[in-house]
Scaffold this motif. Structure first.
Motif, mmCIF file in Angstrom:
data_model
loop_
_atom_site.group_PDB
_atom_site.id
_atom_site.type_symbol
_atom_site.label_atom_id
_atom_site.label_comp_id
_atom_site.label_asym_id
_atom_site.label_seq_id
_atom_site.Cartn_x
_atom_site.Cartn_y
_atom_site.Cartn_z
ATOM 1 N N GLY A 129 0.889 -1.266 -0.166
ATOM 2 C CA GLY A 129 0.003 -0.156 -0.087
ATOM 3 C C GLY A 129 0.749 1.453 0.007
ATOM 4 O O GLY A 129 0.585 2.246 -0.760
ATOM 5 N N TRP A 155 -6.751 0.604 -4.771
ATOM 6 C CA TRP A 155 -6.289 1.169 -3.389
ATOM 7 C C TRP A 155 -7.584 1.718 -2.550
ATOM 8 O O TRP A 155 -7.494 1.529 -1.359
ATOM 9 N N GLN A 210 0.889 3.862 -2.935
ATOM 10 C CA GLN A 210 0.527 5.260 -2.554
ATOM 11 C C GLN A 210 1.621 6.389 -3.044
ATOM 12 O O GLN A 210 1.243 7.363 -3.588
#
Length: 446
Positions: free
Chosen positions: A114, A146, A118
């Motif tokens: 993640g 996401w 990101q």
């Protein structure tokens, strides 16, 4: 050239269906097909042409796919963002077995993915980033995945969602390479992909031909296709007089619309009353109550009359709820046979009068031998599905995407029609099984 032909069919909305329509027009001109007879419909699951991924593998593979696309579209922009361990982590397809450490280890790995994803999304949406990067398909898929699987906590940290906090399966992706494929469970079958609905004629004096094919994402329920199938058949001037389906396609509202709009008798079992009283076969189910439509009241088997009549919306349907007085229910000697509540009075929710009468009548009719004899013809659609699943691979998509998968299903249906017409015209009798050499010898010497 076949690949280009398929691509042109996928680009033009309805092009594959027009191919089937051309075949049906020819068959109708030859006298092998007509409207007004009997037809039957059923559906089967279709597996997508993608690898089955766990949630952890999905987010890792989605990020890898986005990095691959960015490496091709903007290598100079991507290079400064790459971290040393990314080559090992995303350099080849992501395959993750059982991690030592259990759920905590899975969460830690997922949040590692993640943070990496990101970083790419933040850079792509920065003010100085090339705008076209945000329009790349895999980058947009990365953003949506996401959103599905991560959230920001109160401290501003990116966290892995619990499995119970995910969006519905109809919104989530199961693969970054086929976003039309969705996870679904139907009874004992679980799959990621699509559903296909096949409608064929079943008149005795003509060959059984496929006249309609519909392909949907897996989470679309069968009953949502009933009206669509009827409308499409009406446009093709191939409406049946009687349409035989299983309970998944039937509801009182569908039966009423089929008759009112198209003049079709929709034949299929209406779902039985699933209340605890009906299942026990000893209590007062809905059928035990008399409905006074004119006065908007319900009368219970003991003669008590309801005191309220209100409209409800449940699961997209309108119901009329009749509620009885608390004093009548509290003193009733049959209270235990009527309701399981210790304090609340009994209430009965029924469909509006036309639909309620259809529901009641069909539930009675489908218990008779005559109705079951008419309905027995529905079983033949199973043979059609088997014929298309076994030799033609209907249950496994050869392509990615709903549009291309539908093309496969339409062409498969056309091939099925060709086979059936050939068998219909060929007057040579065929045996179901090929005789063994020994049996042939025995027959010759008999």
């Amino acid at each position: 050239m076949l690949c280009e032909f398929r691509a042109r069919l996928a680009e033009q909305d309805g092009a594959a269906d027009r191919l089937l329509q051309m075949m049906l027009d020819r068959l109708r001109g030859a006298g092998l097909l007509r409207a007004g007879g009997r037809q039957r419909t059923d559906a089967t699951h279709v597996l997508a042409a993608v690898r089955t991924l766990s949630r952890l593998e999905l987010v890792g593979e989605t990020l890898r796919a986005a990095l691959e696309e960015l490496a091709e579209a903007a290598p100079a922009w991507l290079s400064p963002l790459i971290e040393p361990e990314w080559a090992k982590r995303y350099g080849r397809r992501v395959e993750i077995g059982k991690l030592p450490g259990g759920k905590a280890a899975v969460t830690a790995r997922a949040e590692e993915f993640g943070q990496d994803g990101q970083k790419i999304l933040t850079a792509a949406w920065a003010a100085d980033a090339p705008p076209h990067l945000r329009l790349l398909p895999q980058v947009e898929i990365l953003r949506q995945v996401w959103v599905h699987h991560y959230y920001w906590d109160a401290h501003g940290l990116l966290r892995w969602r619990d499995g119970h906090a995910l969006p519905p399966a109809s919104l989530r992706f199961d693969s970054p390479y086929d976003t039309d494929a969705h996870y679904c469970v139907k009874r004992d079958t679980a799959w990621s992909g699509y559903r296909t609905h096949v409608t064929e004629t079943c008149d005795e004096e003509r060959p059984e031909l496929v006249v309609h094919v519909a392909t949907t994402i897996s989470t679309v329920q069968d009953i949502e296709l009933t009206d669509t199938i009827h409308d499409d058949l009406a446009e093709r001037q191939l409406l049946p007089a009687e349409h035989v389906v299983d309970s998944g396609y039937v509801s009182p509202a569908r039966i009423e619309r089929a008759r009112r709009v198209h003049g079709i008798t929709l034949l299929g079992p209406v779902v039985a009353d699933h209340s605890s009283q009906a299942k026990a076969h000893a209590g007062f189910d809905k059928a035990a109550f008399t409905i006074d439509w004119d006065n908007e009241q319900a009368i219970c088997p003991r003669g008590a009359t309801s005191v309220s009549w209100t409209e409800l919306r449940m699961k997209g349907n309108t119901y009329l709820q009749a509620r009885f007085a608390e004093a009548d229910c509290r003193s009733c000697p049959d209270r235990t046979r009527c309701t399981s509540s210790a304090t609340r009075p009994r209430s009965v929710a029924v469909l509006p009068r036309p639909l309620h009468e259809i529901q009641t009548r069909n539930r009675l009719d489908q218990q008779s031998e005559q109705w079951q004899g008419r309905y027995a013809i529905r079983a033949g659609i199973e043979a059609t599905l088997s014929q298309n699943v076994r030799p033609h691979g209907l249950r496994r998509s050869r392509y990615r995407g709903l549009a291309r998968t539908h093309i496969q299903h339409v062409l498969t249906a056309m091939a099925c029609n060709v086979t059936r017409i050939t068998d219909w015209i060929d007057a040579t009798p065929r045996t179901r099984r090929r005789a063994t050499h020994f049996r042939a010898l025995c027959s010759a010497t008999a």
